[in-house]
Design an enzyme around this catalytic site. Structure first.
Site, PDB file in Angstrom:
ATOM      1  N   ASN A 229       0.855  -1.191   0.000  1.00 57.21           N
ATOM      2  CA  ASN A 229       0.000   0.000   0.000  1.00 57.21           C
ATOM      3  C   ASN A 229       0.896   1.249   0.000  1.00 57.21           C
ATOM      4  OD1 ASN A 229      -1.427   2.267   1.131  1.00 57.21           O
ATOM      5  ND2 ASN A 229      -3.069   0.889   1.703  1.00 57.21           N
TER       6      ASN A 229
ATOM      7  N   ARG B 288      -9.198   8.299  -1.087  1.00 53.84           N
ATOM      8  CA  ARG B 288     -10.160   8.759  -0.080  1.00 53.84           C
ATOM      9  C   ARG B 288     -11.030   9.890  -0.613  1.00 53.84           C
ATOM     10  NH1 ARG B 288     -10.269   8.174   5.442  1.00 53.84           N
ATOM     11  NH2 ARG B 288      -9.013   6.459   6.197  1.00 53.84           N
TER      12      ARG B 288
ATOM     13  N   ARG C 223      -6.743  12.924   0.803  1.00 52.49           N
ATOM     14  CA  ARG C 223      -5.658  13.367   1.700  1.00 52.49           C
ATOM     15  C   ARG C 223      -4.304  12.758   1.314  1.00 52.49           C
ATOM     16  NH1 ARG C 223      -7.357  10.323   7.239  1.00 52.49           N
ATOM     17  NH2 ARG C 223      -9.338  11.283   6.741  1.00 52.49           N
TER      18      ARG C 223
ATOM     19  N   ARG D  52       4.018  18.695   1.370  1.00 56.19           N
ATOM     20  CA  ARG D  52       4.613  19.865   0.742  1.00 56.19           C
ATOM     21  C   ARG D  52       3.810  20.351  -0.470  1.00 56.19           C
ATOM     22  NH1 ARG D  52      10.009  21.700   1.522  1.00 56.19           N
ATOM     23  NH2 ARG D  52      10.086  21.912   3.762  1.00 56.19           N
TER      24      ARG D  52
ATOM     25  N   THR E 132      -7.024   6.882  10.170  1.00 54.89           N
ATOM     26  CA  THR E 132      -6.861   5.747   9.263  1.00 54.89           C
ATOM     27  C   THR E 132      -8.161   4.966   9.308  1.00 54.89           C
ATOM     28  OG1 THR E 132      -5.510   3.793   8.770  1.00 54.89           O
ATOM     29  CG2 THR E 132      -5.794   4.346  11.096  1.00 54.89           C
ATOM     30  N   THR E 133      -8.235   3.860   8.543  1.00 55.02           N
ATOM     31  CA  THR E 133      -9.496   3.119   8.514  1.00 55.02           C
ATOM     32  C   THR E 133      -9.699   2.412   9.846  1.00 55.02           C
ATOM     33  OG1 THR E 133      -9.024   2.775   6.189  1.00 55.02           O
ATOM     34  CG2 THR E 133     -10.850   1.533   7.110  1.00 55.02           C
TER      35      THR E 133
ATOM     36  N   HIS F  69      -5.536   3.688  -1.645  1.00 52.46           N
ATOM     37  CA  HIS F  69      -6.857   4.094  -1.140  1.00 52.46           C
ATOM     38  C   HIS F  69      -7.143   5.517  -1.611  1.00 52.46           C
ATOM     39  CE1 HIS F  69      -9.565   4.510   2.709  1.00 52.46           C
ATOM     40  NE2 HIS F  69     -10.216   4.810   1.600  1.00 52.46           N
TER      41      HIS F  69
ATOM     42  N   HIS G 175      -3.685  -4.270   7.857  1.00 50.88           N
ATOM     43  CA  HIS G 175      -3.787  -3.079   8.711  1.00 50.88           C
ATOM     44  C   HIS G 175      -2.906  -3.212   9.943  1.00 50.88           C
ATOM     45  CE1 HIS G 175      -5.178   0.641  10.447  1.00 50.88           C
ATOM     46  NE2 HIS G 175      -5.744   0.893   9.288  1.00 50.88           N
ATOM     47  N   GLY G 176      -1.924  -2.324   9.994  1.00 51.61           N
ATOM     48  CA  GLY G 176      -1.067  -2.237  11.174  1.00 51.61           C
ATOM     49  C   GLY G 176       0.035  -3.282  11.234  1.00 51.61           C
TER      50      GLY G 176
ATOM     51  N   GLU H  77      -8.630   0.675  -2.946  1.00 47.80           N
ATOM     52  CA  GLU H  77      -9.464   0.715  -1.739  1.00 47.80           C
ATOM     53  C   GLU H  77     -10.412   1.894  -1.877  1.00 47.80           C
ATOM     54  OE1 GLU H  77      -6.209  -1.073   1.423  1.00 47.80           O
ATOM     55  OE2 GLU H  77      -6.913   0.978   1.645  1.00 47.80           O
TER      56      GLU H  77
ATOM     57  N   GLU I 231     -11.187  -9.106   3.392  1.00 46.26           N
ATOM     58  CA  GLU I 231      -9.896  -8.762   3.993  1.00 46.26           C
ATOM     59  C   GLU I 231     -10.149  -8.564   5.483  1.00 46.26           C
ATOM     60  OE1 GLU I 231      -7.298  -6.080   1.939  1.00 46.26           O
ATOM     61  OE2 GLU I 231      -6.464  -5.313   3.817  1.00 46.26           O
TER      62      GLU I 231
ATOM     63  N   ASP J 299      -0.104   4.485  -0.039  1.00 43.01           N
ATOM     64  CA  ASP J 299      -0.797   5.718   0.378  1.00 43.01           C
ATOM     65  C   ASP J 299       0.135   6.725   1.043  1.00 43.01           C
ATOM     66  OD1 ASP J 299      -3.102   4.457  -0.417  1.00 43.01           O
ATOM     67  OD2 ASP J 299      -3.917   4.201   1.604  1.00 43.01           O
ATOM     68  N   HIS J 300       1.022   6.204   1.910  1.00 37.47           N
ATOM     69  CA  HIS J 300       1.779   7.147   2.730  1.00 37.47           C
ATOM     70  C   HIS J 300       3.010   7.719   2.038  1.00 37.47           C
ATOM     71  CE1 HIS J 300      -1.196   6.891   5.675  1.00 37.47           C
ATOM     72  NE2 HIS J 300      -1.106   5.576   5.724  1.00 37.47           N
TER      73      HIS J 300
HETATM   74  N1  PXP Z   1      -5.969  -2.928   4.176  1.00 38.16           N
HETATM   75  C1  PXP Z   1      -6.898  -1.949   4.200  1.00 38.16           C
HETATM   76  C2  PXP Z   1      -8.272  -2.272   3.758  1.00 38.16           C
HETATM   77  C3  PXP Z   1      -6.564  -0.646   4.611  1.00 38.16           C
HETATM   78  O1  PXP Z   1      -7.501   0.321   4.630  1.00 38.16           O
HETATM   79  C4  PXP Z   1      -5.239  -0.364   4.971  1.00 38.16           C
HETATM   80  C5  PXP Z   1      -4.847   1.025   5.370  1.00 38.16           C
HETATM   81  O2  PXP Z   1      -5.032   1.893   4.325  1.00 38.16           O
HETATM   82  C6  PXP Z   1      -4.299  -1.405   4.904  1.00 38.16           C
HETATM   83  C7  PXP Z   1      -4.690  -2.681   4.531  1.00 38.16           C
HETATM   84  C8  PXP Z   1      -2.849  -1.182   5.225  1.00 38.16           C
HETATM   85  O3  PXP Z   1      -2.688  -0.841   6.546  1.00 38.16           O
HETATM   86  P1  PXP Z   1      -1.273  -0.280   7.025  1.00 38.16           P
HETATM   87  O4  PXP Z   1      -1.003   0.955   6.233  1.00 38.16           O
HETATM   88  O5  PXP Z   1      -1.471  -0.039   8.474  1.00 38.16           O
HETATM   89  O6  PXP Z   1      -0.259  -1.365   6.736  1.00 38.16           O
END
Ligand code: PXP
Length: 245
Positions: A10, A48, A52, A21, A103-104, A46, A193-194, A73, A154, A12-13
């Site tokens: 993922n 959103r 963001r 910036r 976060t979700t 994802h 997640h996490g 996502e 998931e 996203d970050h």
């Molecule tokens: N799966 C889903 C459905 C999520 O929403 C996220 C977070 O965006 C993740 C997995 C990944 O989680 P993490 O970024 O904490 O590894």
């Protein structure tokens, strides 16, 4: 034969850092290409409602460029449905989304939200997109996913990752039982997640889970060791746990 375990990275970050910036760097597309080189089986992003992190343009570029499956996502909204049907990613994971959350938080209420979710699942499936529902490890939610016609779930691993000691063991047992239940009722089972280097092993050893989606920890670890090394190390821990080595 043990089922192989896929890793969806993922990104996203990477976009979160770029957006801090407001410029072009770091580029999530470059991160996606590097992730594939380092052993990712797929890329997850994802989009959103508040944009963001990932932008519409990121999705267009990912769709045009990457050679591995893209997992979008998305919240169950008309806007996201239109975007998914336009881009036709390999997969769409329906997640709950609240503007105020960081976060979700928590899984989708597939059971309580059946009537709202049904048309989204139906249209995505009809378009040939592999639909998954991001749910808590709870048999009622799994059964609801079946009745909605989603082929994949998931399981939300956030509570397991945050808990400690005995509480973590309990959360882990819930995930293991839910993954077994998923197989019994004919659902493909993913998790995420996490997850980090400490929490990934036990979940990777659950034989019914075939895909992880991991982001935040990998991007954070990349600050210290680089993105490719962070992904390679995660891949190694997953593979080691899966093969029981
Ligand atoms: N799966 C889903 C459905 C999520 O929403 C996220 C977070 O965006 C993740 C997995 C990944 O989680 P993490 O970024 O904490 O590894």
């Amino acid at each position: 034969m043990k089922k192989p375990l896929r890793l969806g990275v993922n990104i996203d970050h990477v976009a979160t850092i770029r957006n801090a910036r407001g410029g072009r760097f770091p580029d999530p597309l470059r991160a996606a290409l590097l992730a594939v080189e380092a052993g990712a089986d797929g890329i997850t992003a994802h989009l959103r409602e508040d944009r963001r992190h990932i932008s519409d343009d990121d999705i267009t570029k990912l769709r045009e460029t990457i050679s591995v499956p893209l997992n979008l996502e998305m919240a169950a909204t008309e806007e996201m449905l239109e975007i998914a049907l336009r881009h036709k990613p390999h997969a769409a994971c329906i997640v709950p989304e609240k503007r105020e959350e960081r976060t979700t938080e928590g899984g989708l209420d597939a059971a309580g939200g059946h009537n709202h979710l049904k048309p989204f699942v139906t249209q995505l499936v009809k378009a040939g997109i592999r639909v998954s529902l991001f749910i808590e490890a709870n048999p009622f939610q799994l059964d609801a996913a079946v009745s909605l016609g989603a082929p994949v779930v998931e399981l939300h691993t956030g509570a397991y990752c945050e808990a400690e000691g005995g509480a973590r063991d309990e959360e882990f047992a819930r995930i293991r039982e839910a993954a077994a239940h998923a197989e019994t009722v004919g659902l493909e089972c993913h998790a995420g997640h996490g997850l980090d280097f400490d929490t990934v092993g036990p979940v990777a050893a659950i034989p019914n889970i075939v895909e992880f989606n991991i982001g935040h920890f990998l991007v954070g670890e990349a600050i210290f060791v680089g993105l490719a090394e962070s992904i390679r190390a995660m891949r190694h821990l997953m593979d080691e746990a899966r093969t029981g080595a």
